[in-house]
Design a protein around this motif. Structure first.
Motif, PDB file in Angstrom:
ATOM      1  N   PHE A  63       2.715  10.580   5.669  1.00  0.00           N
ATOM      2  CA  PHE A  63       1.541   9.817   5.228  1.00  0.00           C
ATOM      3  C   PHE A  63       0.265  10.650   5.327  1.00  0.00           C
ATOM      4  O   PHE A  63      -0.634  10.529   4.502  1.00  0.00           O
ATOM      5  CB  PHE A  63       1.396   8.538   6.058  1.00  0.00           C
ATOM      6  N   ASP A  64       0.198  11.508   6.340  1.00  0.00           N
ATOM      7  CA  ASP A  64      -0.995  12.350   6.517  1.00  0.00           C
ATOM      8  C   ASP A  64      -1.132  13.398   5.421  1.00  0.00           C
ATOM      9  O   ASP A  64      -2.212  13.972   5.244  1.00  0.00           O
ATOM     10  CB  ASP A  64      -0.966  13.035   7.887  1.00  0.00           C
ATOM     11  N   GLN A  69      -6.159   6.741  -0.066  1.00  0.00           N
ATOM     12  CA  GLN A  69      -5.273   5.573   0.008  1.00  0.00           C
ATOM     13  C   GLN A  69      -5.156   5.044   1.447  1.00  0.00           C
ATOM     14  O   GLN A  69      -4.068   4.678   1.906  1.00  0.00           O
ATOM     15  CB  GLN A  69      -3.877   5.893  -0.553  1.00  0.00           C
ATOM     16  N   LYS A  70      -6.283   4.999   2.147  1.00  0.00           N
ATOM     17  CA  LYS A  70      -6.278   4.571   3.547  1.00  0.00           C
ATOM     18  C   LYS A  70      -5.728   3.168   3.708  1.00  0.00           C
ATOM     19  O   LYS A  70      -4.861   2.918   4.556  1.00  0.00           O
ATOM     20  CB  LYS A  70      -7.702   4.657   4.109  1.00  0.00           C
ATOM     21  N   LYS A  73      -1.925   2.986   2.814  1.00  0.00           N
ATOM     22  CA  LYS A  73      -1.083   3.585   3.855  1.00  0.00           C
ATOM     23  C   LYS A  73      -1.010   2.684   5.085  1.00  0.00           C
ATOM     24  O   LYS A  73       0.057   2.549   5.701  1.00  0.00           O
ATOM     25  CB  LYS A  73      -1.628   4.972   4.230  1.00  0.00           C
ATOM     26  N   GLN A  74      -2.144   2.080   5.426  1.00  0.00           N
ATOM     27  CA  GLN A  74      -2.154   1.185   6.578  1.00  0.00           C
ATOM     28  C   GLN A  74      -1.252  -0.021   6.340  1.00  0.00           C
ATOM     29  O   GLN A  74      -0.470  -0.417   7.217  1.00  0.00           O
ATOM     30  CB  GLN A  74      -3.592   0.732   6.862  1.00  0.00           C
ATOM     31  N   ARG A  77       2.423   1.093   6.510  1.00  0.00           N
ATOM     32  CA  ARG A  77       2.872   1.333   7.885  1.00  0.00           C
ATOM     33  C   ARG A  77       3.183   0.015   8.593  1.00  0.00           C
ATOM     34  O   ARG A  77       4.201  -0.106   9.293  1.00  0.00           O
ATOM     35  CB  ARG A  77       1.810   2.104   8.665  1.00  0.00           C
ATOM     36  N   LEU A 113       3.875   7.909  -1.733  1.00  0.00           N
ATOM     37  CA  LEU A 113       3.877   6.890  -0.685  1.00  0.00           C
ATOM     38  C   LEU A 113       5.299   6.403  -0.396  1.00  0.00           C
ATOM     39  O   LEU A 113       5.652   6.153   0.759  1.00  0.00           O
ATOM     40  CB  LEU A 113       2.992   5.715  -1.102  1.00  0.00           C
ATOM     41  N   TYR A 120       9.005   7.960   7.228  1.00  0.00           N
ATOM     42  CA  TYR A 120       8.491   7.176   8.355  1.00  0.00           C
ATOM     43  C   TYR A 120       9.603   6.346   8.990  1.00  0.00           C
ATOM     44  O   TYR A 120       9.622   6.140  10.210  1.00  0.00           O
ATOM     45  CB  TYR A 120       7.367   6.272   7.852  1.00  0.00           C
TER      46      TYR A 120
END
Length: 495
Positions: A63-64, A69-70, A73-74, A77, A113, A120
């Motif tokens: 993701f980093d 796309q904050k 991504k949040q 997660r 993503l 992830y």
């Protein structure tokens, strides 16, 4: 290995029969027909257990590693934690998520993503496109859906993993609303099979937990049954990046490139409003190519500026307009530039009459801060800029040209935005209820008002308009600072 043994035994048997005097021609014909049938069925996915799908190594994508796309991504997660922390959620009686739908414009990073989601969750990642499931042969698409889920489970077991992520790009092709293709029931059969398979994604009963991730830029085309809770449980919006996100993306894509001391990535991020992550990657790549063409060891700011133009408008062409056409193009572009400086001082980045793709010339503005809402004043200012090219031609050359066609189309779009957002004298109106004649009348009224204002400004600046047009025709390029210097030295001020 088994295939080679079978072929060897078959050839040996046919040679033996030929030596013994048997007529092997009928056997040869039958074998050839069987091989052809096998090839057709395999090509169309009926005998292909893998379904033609790609198993992708996603271990390198985190993701980093994805710029911007904050919020997306949040949200991803949080959704994926329901899978990773399966023991905790089972104690709370929470049902694991079965599907995630990524929706947004093309090039915004939906595939990246999905790969990061697989990493992830420590899952295998299997990718497919919606168009791969649709064929003219009935039942083939449904078979490919079954093969896809089977392949995901087999691959996860082979790699000793407990999870698999199936990613389907362009899922609107596979999951479009049922009943729209009345003459092609293959679409509906394929979607029905996908719905059934997603209903069966019960993590408590499967040895491998499968998460379905879909991506689309046309969520309005998807069947409602696919979007209901229990199938695609979460819809994650993946938007175009803002200025800070564009800066992050540029930093990622220029990390392996030798940049000159004059490179200002923050300025490039500011100049690329509306660009997707894919566009920004292309800007960084094109800038490096331009530097290589000039045999430069470093990438300079000018390379990035030209790369932005190339991504926006295309490659320079070899078209050479006549002298008269070049002067008309110069007059047109200077008209745009003078009005741009009038409505927003210091807004012009540069002007050129060098042809790119379908554009014979262009004037590039420095974007304002990222805007998501537009006032009436702003829209009217933009309409003035669009009308200025044709107005300048009429004032200097006493005639207009077909080069204003796209300007007029864009101006009409903005006029309609004014009308349909309740900012005109009509008040609040619906596009469905207003008559075409009334709409045309008010469009013409607004355009005439803005055109009169443009003519007044240009006629007051006739001297700089003429002089700058000739200079642009000779030099082919004029930056914003030169333009403003000439305008400020004239007696008639545009302000």
């Amino acid at each position: 290995m088994v295939k080679e043994i079978i072929i060897g035994i078959t050839l040996a048997l046919m040679i033996f029969l030929a030596i013994e005097g048997y007529n092997i021609f009928p056997i040869f014909i039958i074998a050839a027909f069987g091989g052809m049938l096998f090839f057709i069925l395999k090509r169309n996915g009926v005998l292909n257990t893998a379904g033609g799908k790609r198993v992708v190594n996603s271990s390198a994508i985190q993701f980093d590693d994805i710029g911007g796309q904050k919020s997306a991504k949040q949200e991803l997660r949080e959704a994926l934690d329901f899978i990773v922390k399966d023991k905790d959620i089972s104690m709370m009686g929470i049902r694991p998520l079965k599907g995630l739908l990524l929706t947004g414009p093309p090039g915004t990073g939906k595939t990246l993503l999905a790969k990061a989601a697989a990493n992830y969750t420590e899952a295998v990642f299997i990718s497919a496109s919606g168009s791969e499931f649709i064929e003219m042969y009935a039942g083939v698409g449904a078979q490919r859906v079954r093969n896809l889920f089977k392949k995901a489970e087999e691959t996860a077991l082979k790699e000793n993993k407990k999870r698999a992520v199936i990613f389907i790009d362009e899922i609107e092709v596979l999951g479009s609303k049922r009943g729209q293709n009345s003459n092609h029931m293959e679409y509906d059969q394929t979607l029905n099979e996908l719905l059934v398979k997603m209903d069966g994604l019960d993590s408590n009963n499967l040895e491998v937990k499968i998460l379905m991730v879909g991506a689309t830029n046309r969520i309005d085309m998807l069947d409602e049954a696919l979007l209901r809770p229990g199938r695609f449980d979460r819809v994650v919006r993946v938007d175009l990046p803002d200025k800070d996100a564009r800066m992050q993306i540029l930093q990622i894509h220029t990390g392996n490139k030798p940049l000159g001391d004059d490179v200002d990535l923050s300025q490039i991020a500011k100049d690329t409003f509306g660009f997707s992550g894919a566009h920004l990657e292309s800007v960084a790549n094109e800038a490096a190519i331009l530097a290589l063409r000039e045999k430069s060891n470093i990438i300079k700011q000018k390379h990035f500026e030209e790369a932005v133009d190339k991504v926006m408008l295309g490659e320079k062409t070899d078209r050479k307009p006549s002298k008269q056409e070049r002067y008309r193009i110069a007059v047109h572009e200077i008209g745009h530039a003078i009005i741009s400086e009038y409505v927003r001082p210091e807004s012009v980045s540069h002007i050129t009459i060098t042809s790119r793709d379908s554009a014979l010339g262009y004037m590039r503005q420095k974007p304002v801060e990222d805007m998501y809402l537009y006032t009436k004043d702003y829209l009217e200012s933009q309409i003035k800029i669009l009308l200025a090219g044709a107005a300048a031609e009429m004032i200097i050359l006493k005639s207009k040209s077909t080069g204003s066609g796209n300007d007029y189309n864009e101006a009409l779009k903005m006029v309609k935005r004014i009308i349909f957002n309740g900012m005109s004298s009509l008040g609040i109106v619906s596009p469905k209820d207003i008559s075409k004649s009334l709409l045309a009348k008010h469009c013409q009224k607004i355009l005439k008002e803005q055109e009169d204002a443009v003519n007044h400004i240009l006629e007051a600046n006739l001297q700089p308009l003429t002089r700058l047009s000739k200079k642009l025709m000779d030099d082919e390029y004029l930056n914003g600072e030169e333009l403003r210097k000439h305008l400020n030295n004239t007696e008639a001020s545009i302000h």
